[in-house]
Write a protein that holds these residues in place. Structure first.
Motif, mmCIF file in Angstrom:
data_model
loop_
_atom_site.group_PDB
_atom_site.id
_atom_site.type_symbol
_atom_site.label_atom_id
_atom_site.label_comp_id
_atom_site.label_asym_id
_atom_site.label_seq_id
_atom_site.Cartn_x
_atom_site.Cartn_y
_atom_site.Cartn_z
ATOM 1 N N GLU A 148 37.927 -23.156 -23.530
ATOM 2 C CA GLU A 148 37.094 -24.352 -23.665
ATOM 3 C C GLU A 148 35.837 -23.820 -22.617
ATOM 4 N N ASP A 149 36.076 -22.640 -21.953
ATOM 5 C CA ASP A 149 35.120 -22.633 -20.638
ATOM 6 C C ASP A 149 34.256 -21.450 -20.885
ATOM 7 N N THR A 150 34.658 -21.353 -22.870
ATOM 8 C CA THR A 150 33.469 -19.837 -22.923
ATOM 9 C C THR A 150 31.788 -20.468 -22.916
ATOM 10 N N MET A 151 30.959 -19.760 -22.111
ATOM 11 C CA MET A 151 29.711 -20.138 -22.081
ATOM 12 C C MET A 151 28.485 -18.891 -22.420
ATOM 13 N N LEU A 152 27.502 -19.332 -23.020
ATOM 14 C CA LEU A 152 26.054 -18.030 -22.462
ATOM 15 C C LEU A 152 26.026 -18.401 -21.925
ATOM 16 N N ALA A 158 39.549 -11.080 -26.015
ATOM 17 C CA ALA A 158 39.917 -12.810 -26.739
ATOM 18 C C ALA A 158 38.506 -13.396 -26.634
ATOM 19 N N GLU A 159 37.595 -13.407 -27.026
ATOM 20 C CA GLU A 159 36.980 -14.532 -26.688
ATOM 21 C C GLU A 159 36.417 -13.804 -28.223
ATOM 22 N N LEU A 160 35.505 -13.278 -27.896
ATOM 23 C CA LEU A 160 34.700 -12.663 -29.372
ATOM 24 C C LEU A 160 35.741 -12.732 -30.173
ATOM 25 N N LEU A 161 37.124 -12.459 -30.068
ATOM 26 C CA LEU A 161 38.187 -12.918 -31.471
ATOM 27 C C LEU A 161 37.684 -13.986 -31.892
ATOM 28 N N LYS A 169 34.494 -14.879 -33.799
ATOM 29 C CA LYS A 169 34.923 -13.863 -35.104
ATOM 30 C C LYS A 169 34.948 -14.705 -35.853
ATOM 31 N N ARG A 170 35.762 -15.971 -35.460
ATOM 32 C CA ARG A 170 37.764 -16.163 -36.573
ATOM 33 C C ARG A 170 36.987 -17.446 -36.751
ATOM 34 N N CYS A 171 35.862 -18.466 -35.081
ATOM 35 C CA CYS A 171 34.856 -19.071 -36.033
ATOM 36 C C CYS A 171 33.848 -19.397 -37.044
ATOM 37 N N VAL A 172 33.374 -18.001 -37.386
ATOM 38 C CA VAL A 172 32.494 -17.496 -38.000
ATOM 39 C C VAL A 172 33.459 -16.840 -39.486
ATOM 40 N N ASP A 232 38.365 -18.722 -44.465
ATOM 41 C CA ASP A 232 37.891 -19.828 -44.050
ATOM 42 C C ASP A 232 37.542 -19.710 -42.617
ATOM 43 N N ALA A 233 37.297 -21.055 -41.805
ATOM 44 C CA ALA A 233 36.830 -20.461 -39.989
ATOM 45 C C ALA A 233 37.688 -20.954 -40.155
ATOM 46 N N TYR A 234 37.793 -20.328 -39.260
ATOM 47 C CA TYR A 234 39.607 -21.700 -37.384
ATOM 48 C C TYR A 234 38.663 -22.215 -36.110
ATOM 49 N N CYS A 235 37.537 -22.437 -35.837
ATOM 50 C CA CYS A 235 37.687 -22.449 -34.876
ATOM 51 C C CYS A 235 38.621 -22.793 -33.694
ATOM 52 N N ASP A 236 38.961 -22.016 -32.535
ATOM 53 C CA ASP A 236 40.179 -22.371 -31.535
ATOM 54 C C ASP A 236 39.587 -21.687 -30.543
#
Ligand SMILES: NC(=O)C1=CN([C@@H]2O[C@H](COP(=O)(O)OP(=O)(O)OC[C@H]3O[C@@H](n4cnc5c(N)ncnc54)[C@H](OP(=O)(O)O)[C@@H]3O)[C@@H](O)[C@H]2O)C=CC1
Ligand SMILES: O=C([O-])CC(=O)C(=O)O
Length: 406
Positions: free
Chosen positions: A398-402, A374-377, A380-383, A391-395
């Protein structure tokens, strides 16, 4: 290349090993003077270097015709191809392009590549070292893309995806324009899975299968933790998969891992430790190191890049596998298509790989893999604007981190 940082004019010269001390001013500018003994050890008898005219005191020997075109960069190393032809025992040259060549990881990685440790003692290689200049010259075979902007204070992850994504879109286009369609690309710069996706989308002439996101550091960390807990040497741990994203949602798979040939769960009976501590330690190891050391892992990342390449150029031992982030285009695990996801792979040693089919799955694993998917999908929407998908859509969750952000 970082030449732009100290000079604006270049002169191209060929140096002999005896002249390397004058060359070292060029190399040390980029913290790579450590290469010198390795060049000597491998009988490199000519080094092609671009430096400012006032830094060059050595006589210039004729340029071999085999060096094609111009050389961009502070240092641009290649073997003397004429000598290589004369040395019949040498295999044909492998070109390796490394971006971020002046960064911390490269400082550790380059001399390991030059030492023969990765491609073999009898394998001549040409390192094409790239920095800020986004040019890829005569690129064939391997490209190790490290160069990326670190996340700065107050920078949102979406901003990082956009800034670094643009670098990897450019590099994908450059690879598409000049690299062999056989090139294998290892993306290290973070967020590496989505950067690899952007890169491959911008390089339609290169098979998507040739792109990798580095998750080997995570695999090595996971093996290390299991070995420590079981009280065995690191090399007793095998079949270690990292599923998913190189982020804190990654899933280090203890269900399929083996210790001295036995299922890890039979050796380490502490399920609570495996499910909670082990998983979290591996997911957050990068951040812990940054807190302890003040910088992100460089030496261990360089080692893991070496491991990742070696796994593709040597046959995988019977029954074992390795993890790498690869493009999902038909997989037996039910993972969404069209993302770059770390999965278990095997190789015949020809640079290619295949997915391992017979792995165990349980609800614990499935649930966590879904989270990373889900995080990678969402990434992907962000880029979308960088992958040609509109168009990018960034959602982002919240807890996604490197790993380095915790
Ligand atoms: N996948 C993994 O397992 C890991 C990934 N990483 C990631 O690797 C990357 C590099 O880390 P590290 O070497 O420690 O970082 P450094 O900050 O030491 O080096 C960054 C490098 O990136 C280059 N760079 C910066 N901007 C650009 C650009 N626009 N185009 C091309 N190159 C650029 C810089 O080149 P110059 O100086 O010439 O501008 C520099 O050489 C980071 O993204 C980091 O998060 C780190 C650890 C593990
Ligand atoms: O976030 C970073 O730069 C560090 C990183 O990826 C890691 O250590 O795994």
């Amino acid at each position: 290349m970082a030449v732009a940082d100290f000079t604006t004019t270049y002169k191209e010269s060929i140096f002999l090993p005896s002249q390397l001390s004058s060359l070292s001013s060029c190399l040390s500018n980029t913290r790579s003077h450590v290469l010198k003994p390795y060049l000597r050890a491998r009988n490199v008898n000519k080094v092609y270097c671009s430096v400012a005219p006032n830094e060059v005191q050595t006589p210039v020997v004729p340029q071999p015709t085999s060096i094609k075109g111009e050389c961009y960069g502070v240092f641009c190393l290649t073997y003397d191809l004429k000598a290589a032809e004369e040395t019949k025992s040498w295999k044909s040259l492998i070109n390796i392009a490394v971006s971020g060549a002046a960064g911390m990881i490269s400082n550790h990685l380059l001399f390991k590549l030059a030492s023969g440790e990765v491609f073999g003692q009898d394998q001549p290689i040409a390192l094409k070292l790239l920095g800020s200049e986004r040019s890829f010259q005569a690129l064939e075979e391997w490209a190790i893309l490290i160069g990326a902007k670190p996340r700065g204070p107050g920078m949102e992850r979406a901003d990082l995806l956009d800034i670094n994504g643009q670098i990897f879109a450019e590099q994908g286009k450059a690879l598409n324009a000049v690299a062999s369609s056989n090139v294998k690309v290892i993306v290290v710069g973070n967020p590496c899975n989505t950067n690899a996706l952007i890169c491959l989308k911008n390089a339609p002439n290169i098979p998507a299968k040739n792109f990798h996101a580095l998750t080997r550091l995570d695999e090595n960390r996971a093996k290390c933790q299991l070995a420590l807990k079981a009280g065995v040497f690191y090399d007793k741990v095998s079949n270690m998969t990292i599923w998913g994203n190189h982020s804190t949602t990654q899933v280090p798979d203890f269900l399929n891992a083996r210790i001295s040939g036995f299922p890890a769960k039979d050796v380490i009976k502490d399920t609570k430790w495996l499910e909670n501590d082990f998983t979290e330690i591996v997911q957050k190891r990068g951040g812990v190191l940054i807190k302890k050391w003040g910088r992100s892992s460089a030496a261990s990342t360089a080692v893991s890049i070496v491991d990742a390449i070696r796994s593709l150029v040597t046959p995988t031992p019977e029954g074992d596998w390795f993890s790498t982030g690869v493009y999902t285009n038909g997989n037996p695990y039910g993972i969404a298509e069209d993302i770059v996801f770390s999965m278990p792979c095997r190789s015949d040693g020809d640079g290619d790989y295949e997915l391992v089919k017979d792995v165990l799955m349980d609800d614990f694993l499935r649930e966590r893999i879904k989270k990373s998917e889900a995080e990678l999908l969402a990434e992907k929407r962000c880029v979308g604007h960088l992958t040609g998908e509109g168009d990018a859509y960034c959602d982002l969750p919240e807890d996604t981190m490197l790993p380095g952000e915790v």
